[in-house]
Design an enzyme around this catalytic site. Structure first.
Site, PDB file in Angstrom:
ATOM      1  N   PHE A  41       0.848  -1.193   0.000  1.00 48.89           N
ATOM      2  CA  PHE A  41       0.000   0.000   0.000  1.00 48.89           C
ATOM      3  C   PHE A  41       0.890   1.252   0.000  1.00 48.89           C
ATOM      4  O   PHE A  41       1.847   1.326   0.773  1.00 48.89           O
ATOM      5  CB  PHE A  41      -0.879  -0.034   1.249  1.00 48.89           C
ATOM      6  CG  PHE A  41      -2.020   0.925   1.235  1.00 48.89           C
ATOM      7  CD1 PHE A  41      -3.113   0.716   0.404  1.00 48.89           C
ATOM      8  CD2 PHE A  41      -2.018   2.037   2.055  1.00 48.89           C
ATOM      9  CE1 PHE A  41      -4.178   1.599   0.398  1.00 48.89           C
ATOM     10  CE2 PHE A  41      -3.084   2.925   2.059  1.00 48.89           C
ATOM     11  CZ  PHE A  41      -4.166   2.711   1.218  1.00 48.89           C
ATOM     12  N   ASP A  87       1.334  -6.169   7.110  1.00 52.54           N
ATOM     13  CA  ASP A  87       0.137  -5.326   7.145  1.00 52.54           C
ATOM     14  C   ASP A  87      -1.033  -6.189   6.698  1.00 52.54           C
ATOM     15  O   ASP A  87      -1.076  -6.654   5.549  1.00 52.54           O
ATOM     16  CB  ASP A  87       0.317  -4.115   6.222  1.00 52.54           C
ATOM     17  CG  ASP A  87      -0.812  -3.111   6.394  1.00 52.54           C
ATOM     18  OD1 ASP A  87      -1.945  -3.539   6.694  1.00 52.54           O
ATOM     19  OD2 ASP A  87      -0.571  -1.908   6.207  1.00 52.54           O
ATOM     20  N   TYR A 102     -11.535  -0.392   9.522  1.00 54.10           N
ATOM     21  CA  TYR A 102     -12.687   0.197   8.829  1.00 54.10           C
ATOM     22  C   TYR A 102     -13.001  -0.466   7.498  1.00 54.10           C
ATOM     23  O   TYR A 102     -13.893  -0.031   6.793  1.00 54.10           O
ATOM     24  CB  TYR A 102     -12.505   1.711   8.647  1.00 54.10           C
ATOM     25  CG  TYR A 102     -11.189   2.125   8.006  1.00 54.10           C
ATOM     26  CD1 TYR A 102     -10.974   1.971   6.647  1.00 54.10           C
ATOM     27  CD2 TYR A 102     -10.171   2.669   8.771  1.00 54.10           C
ATOM     28  CE1 TYR A 102      -9.775   2.344   6.070  1.00 54.10           C
ATOM     29  CE2 TYR A 102      -8.969   3.048   8.209  1.00 54.10           C
ATOM     30  CZ  TYR A 102      -8.777   2.886   6.850  1.00 54.10           C
ATOM     31  OH  TYR A 102      -7.583   3.249   6.290  1.00 54.10           O
ATOM     32  N   LYS A 103     -12.247  -1.524   7.134  1.00 52.30           N
ATOM     33  CA  LYS A 103     -12.534  -2.225   5.879  1.00 52.30           C
ATOM     34  C   LYS A 103     -13.500  -3.375   6.182  1.00 52.30           C
ATOM     35  O   LYS A 103     -14.669  -3.146   6.447  1.00 52.30           O
ATOM     36  CB  LYS A 103     -11.224  -2.662   5.228  1.00 52.30           C
ATOM     37  CG  LYS A 103     -10.432  -1.439   4.728  1.00 52.30           C
ATOM     38  CD  LYS A 103      -9.031  -1.727   4.277  1.00 52.30           C
ATOM     39  CE  LYS A 103      -8.386  -0.414   3.823  1.00 52.30           C
ATOM     40  NZ  LYS A 103      -6.929  -0.457   3.824  1.00 52.30           N
ATOM     41  N   ARG A 123     -11.957  -2.112  -8.734  1.00 54.54           N
ATOM     42  CA  ARG A 123     -12.015  -3.184  -7.733  1.00 54.54           C
ATOM     43  C   ARG A 123     -13.462  -3.426  -7.326  1.00 54.54           C
ATOM     44  O   ARG A 123     -14.178  -2.490  -6.959  1.00 54.54           O
ATOM     45  CB  ARG A 123     -11.200  -2.805  -6.487  1.00 54.54           C
ATOM     46  CG  ARG A 123      -9.752  -2.478  -6.752  1.00 54.54           C
ATOM     47  CD  ARG A 123      -8.975  -2.294  -5.446  1.00 54.54           C
ATOM     48  NE  ARG A 123      -9.546  -1.286  -4.570  1.00 54.54           N
ATOM     49  CZ  ARG A 123      -9.077  -0.975  -3.367  1.00 54.54           C
ATOM     50  NH1 ARG A 123      -8.046  -1.634  -2.874  1.00 54.54           N
ATOM     51  NH2 ARG A 123      -9.640  -0.034  -2.633  1.00 54.54           N
TER      52      ARG A 123
HETATM   53  C1  LIG Z   1      -6.212   0.633   4.119  1.00 56.23           C
HETATM   54  C2  LIG Z   1      -4.773   0.384   4.318  1.00 56.23           C
HETATM   55  C3  LIG Z   1      -3.991   1.276   5.039  1.00 56.23           C
HETATM   56  C4  LIG Z   1      -4.606   2.527   5.614  1.00 56.23           C
HETATM   57  O1  LIG Z   1      -3.759   3.222   6.443  1.00 56.23           O
HETATM   58  P1  LIG Z   1      -4.333   4.368   7.393  1.00 56.23           P
HETATM   59  O2  LIG Z   1      -3.127   4.922   8.008  1.00 56.23           O
HETATM   60  O3  LIG Z   1      -5.271   3.722   8.367  1.00 56.23           O
HETATM   61  O4  LIG Z   1      -5.042   5.354   6.523  1.00 56.23           O
HETATM   62  C5  LIG Z   1      -2.646   0.996   5.202  1.00 56.23           C
HETATM   63  N1  LIG Z   1      -2.101  -0.132   4.670  1.00 56.23           N
HETATM   64  C6  LIG Z   1      -2.830  -1.013   3.961  1.00 56.23           C
HETATM   65  C7  LIG Z   1      -2.211  -2.248   3.421  1.00 56.23           C
HETATM   66  C8  LIG Z   1      -4.187  -0.781   3.752  1.00 56.23           C
HETATM   67  O5  LIG Z   1      -4.926  -1.643   3.049  1.00 56.23           O
END
Ligand SMILES: *Cc1c(COP(=O)(O)O)cnc(C)c1O
Length: 430
Positions: free
Chosen positions: A140, A215, A240-241, A390
């Site tokens: 990410f 992660d 939140y996902k 997606r």
């Molecule tokens: C959604 C997501 C994030 C989000 O990071 P925030 O700091 O909570 O905005 C980070 N890493 C991955 C792999 C994600 O899917």
């Protein structure tokens, strides 16, 4: 021509009828179907396929919001001793049971990005620990920015091809050559939805005296994760996902029990201190996972995340995985039958075990198609640059009929050219 989602082009619908029968049959035999009623669904015509970005709102979260209004209003500062202070650890222990961790190995706090920073920093500062980072470009972007902040020259960034299977050989080679390193990867890739072999890669990096930091943001709640069984030292993830915690709900972090006392959070805040209310002038880390807290936790958004976590506990991750796999499989069959001919290419793994819970379709007009889906036919997927749409499947509330209907409407967008007005659009948030 204006096409209402309720009356898509009849010829498109007719050619797909056999899949509608199948979708209905799958929904009526789905043991998890009843969970859908536990979510706020105000527009029955809207097909929401973005639960991998922001999950739907649990009805129980509405009640928690009401309760918090009264707790804040009437209990005031007394609330801290009546449950607020313990909330990060209490929710952490619930999340722990979802990911093969012990109750005292997980805590809820901050955002995923901040938690990644805290854990990577602590690992890199460890005496005799990793000095370099190995990651890949399927990770990410926020994670890559955070990792790069330790110095671009300390980071080995493997190219992955984004939609191809994980670059395992290159990652293994980098791990061997940069020993000892911190291997920091996403378990499920945000773009392709490809799942990485956590246990194998963790073992590999440990054999070379390094550490793993996973992660699991795109896995938790839908893809089984066994941090304990995989021997993982460090992990972060968001709520939140697929956990449906709400916009900006705090994230969590995991530190394996035997590592906790050795690691020093780079942010010495009072909530991470041993006995913060002693108000001593110098810092002394709390024992255990609590030392990775920093400042005052955001109680309102944290408390609202609990009903979503409870629902995943109720449903069970193996059951959710089974349904999610059946649903992504169904979607890929619809792709084979109807979408390929419109110029889409599959950007996710066909192999079920290597697939997360979203399916990515690639198209050179992807952004315009995504905008037409949202604004013309009431389907919400998301777009990821440069060419990915997606379709996120959230098995707690996505039905097979939703998936069928989304593909019908996508075919309508293509056959009617509904994407044309959006060819020059440039939205800020996708
Ligand atoms: C959604 C997501 C994030 C989000 O990071 P925030 O700091 O909570 O905005 C980070 N890493 C991955 C792999 C994600 O899917």
């Amino acid at each position: 021509m204006e096409v209402s989602p309720r009356s898509p082009v009849p010829s498109v619908r007719r050619s797909m009828d056999r899949f509608l029968d199948e979708a209905r049959a799958l929904d009526s035999s789905d043991p998890l179907a009843f969970f859908r009623d536990r979510f706020v669904i105000d527009d029955p015509d809207l097909i929401y396929l973005d639960g991998n970005s922001l999950g739907r709102m649990p009805r129980a979260a509405v009640e928690v919001l009401d309760r918090l209004k009264s707790e804040w209003g009437t209990r005031l500062v007394r609330g801290w001793a009546e449950g607020w202070y313990d909330l990060p650890a209490r929710l952490g222990s619930k999340i722990a049971t979802l990911i093969g961790a012990r109750a005292d190995e997980v805590i809820v706090c901050d955002s995923t990005s901040v938690n990644l920073y805290k854990l990577a920093s602590a690992a890199l500062a460890l005496n005799g620990g990793p000095k370099r980072i190995v990651t890949d470009d399927s990770n990410f972007p926020s994670d890559l920015y955070v990792l790069e902040s330790f110095g671009a020259d300390r980071m080995t960034l493997i190219e992955s091809g984004q939609y191809d299977s994980p670059p395992l050989d290159d990652l293994r080679r980098a791990v061997r050559q940069t020993s000892p390193c911190l291997l920091a990867l996403s378990h499920t890739a945000f773009k392709s939805g490809g799942v990485y072999p956590m246990a194998d890669l963790t073992r590999e990096v440990q054999e070379h005296k390094g550490m793993a930091l996973w992660d699991i943001s795109h896995s938790i709640g839908v893809v089984p994760v066994d941090l304990g069984g995989s021997g993982v030292e460090l992990a972060v993830g968001c709520t939140y996902k697929y956990l449906n915690g709400g916009p900006g709900a705090p994230a969590f972090l995991f530190v394996r029990k035997d590592m906790q006392e050795a690691l020093d959070s780079p942010i010495h805040g009072w909530f991470g201190r041993h006995r913060p209310f002693d108000f001593e002038t110098s810092y002394q880390p709390a024992h255990g996972i609590g030392r990775f807290l920093a400042g005052t936790p955001p109680i309102l958004s944290m408390a609202v995340a609990e009903p979503g976590i409870d629902m995943v506990l109720d449903a069970g991750v193996p059951n959710l995985r089974e349904k999610s796999l059946a649903q992504t499989e169904f979607l890929i069959r619809l792709y084979d039958a109807f979408l390929e001919r419109h110029g889409f290419a599959l950007g996710s793994p066909r192999e079920p075990q290597s697939r997360g819970s979203h399916v990515t379709f690639r198209h050179n007009l992807a952004l315009a198609i995504d905008q037409a889906l949202i604004h013309r036919v009431s389907v919400i997927p998301d777009f990821r640059t440069p060419d990915a749409i997606r379709f996120g499947i959230s098995p707690l509330y996505t039905s097979f009929a939703d998936i069928y209907e989304a593909v019908v409407r996508l075919c309508t967008v293509m056959t009617e050219g509904l994407y044309r007005p959006y060819l020059d659009s440039a939205p800020t948030v996708t």
